[in-house]
Design an enzyme around this catalytic site. Sequence first.
Site, mmCIF file in Angstrom:
data_model
loop_
_atom_site.group_PDB
_atom_site.id
_atom_site.type_symbol
_atom_site.label_atom_id
_atom_site.label_comp_id
_atom_site.label_asym_id
_atom_site.label_seq_id
_atom_site.Cartn_x
_atom_site.Cartn_y
_atom_site.Cartn_z
ATOM 1 C CG HIS A 67 8.799 -3.058 -0.114
ATOM 2 N ND1 HIS A 67 9.668 -3.918 0.616
ATOM 3 C CD2 HIS A 67 8.698 -4.329 -0.906
ATOM 4 C CE1 HIS A 67 9.911 -5.047 0.341
ATOM 5 N NE2 HIS A 67 9.135 -5.337 -0.773
ATOM 6 C CB CYS B 286 11.028 -6.226 -7.462
ATOM 7 S SG CYS B 286 10.135 -5.391 -6.264
#
Length: 181
Positions: free
Chosen positions: A69, A170
């Site tokens: 990411h 996250c």
Amino acid sequence: MKAALTELGLSIVEMTDESATLDGGDVLFTGREFFVGLSKRTNQRGAEILADAFKDYAVSTIPVQDRLHLKSFCSMAGPGLIAIGSSEAAQKALKIMQQMSDHKYDKLTLPDDLAANCVYMNLPGKGHVLLHCTPEEFPESAKVFEKLKDHMLIPVSNQEKVKVDGALTCCSVLINRKKNI
């Protein structure tokens, strides 16, 4: 999650285009604009839907190579302060971000890309608070964080999350709420 956000009175935009993908780990909101990493989990169509949902903010796409990411090597460490890893991929992405933005950001360069994934909060009564990697995980990067004298620093272990490609961001949904809501 949808029910909780609705209860808070927040607007929810659902992506109905099945070809669109947008992973939160690829979305970096600076407070002024969005950077969206184009990765294995986020595509151009997903970035376009984000731009449609947030018309008041610029949305720029950044190619993410060799990482899961965008936030695998960068995140916001304070107002106008981007935490960025020192790898070639991270530095290349930062250069693209700087070229695409009308805003100037300070940078906090960390020796370890994964350590750049941190969570910044401006909390009433506490001020600048930064959740970041522990010295046990990334000792050299932890020393860099310690230079942020105007931040309350809270080291948080990421050892278990990283086993499933997770990181501090996250596990975070940051919501800007007014006190009387």
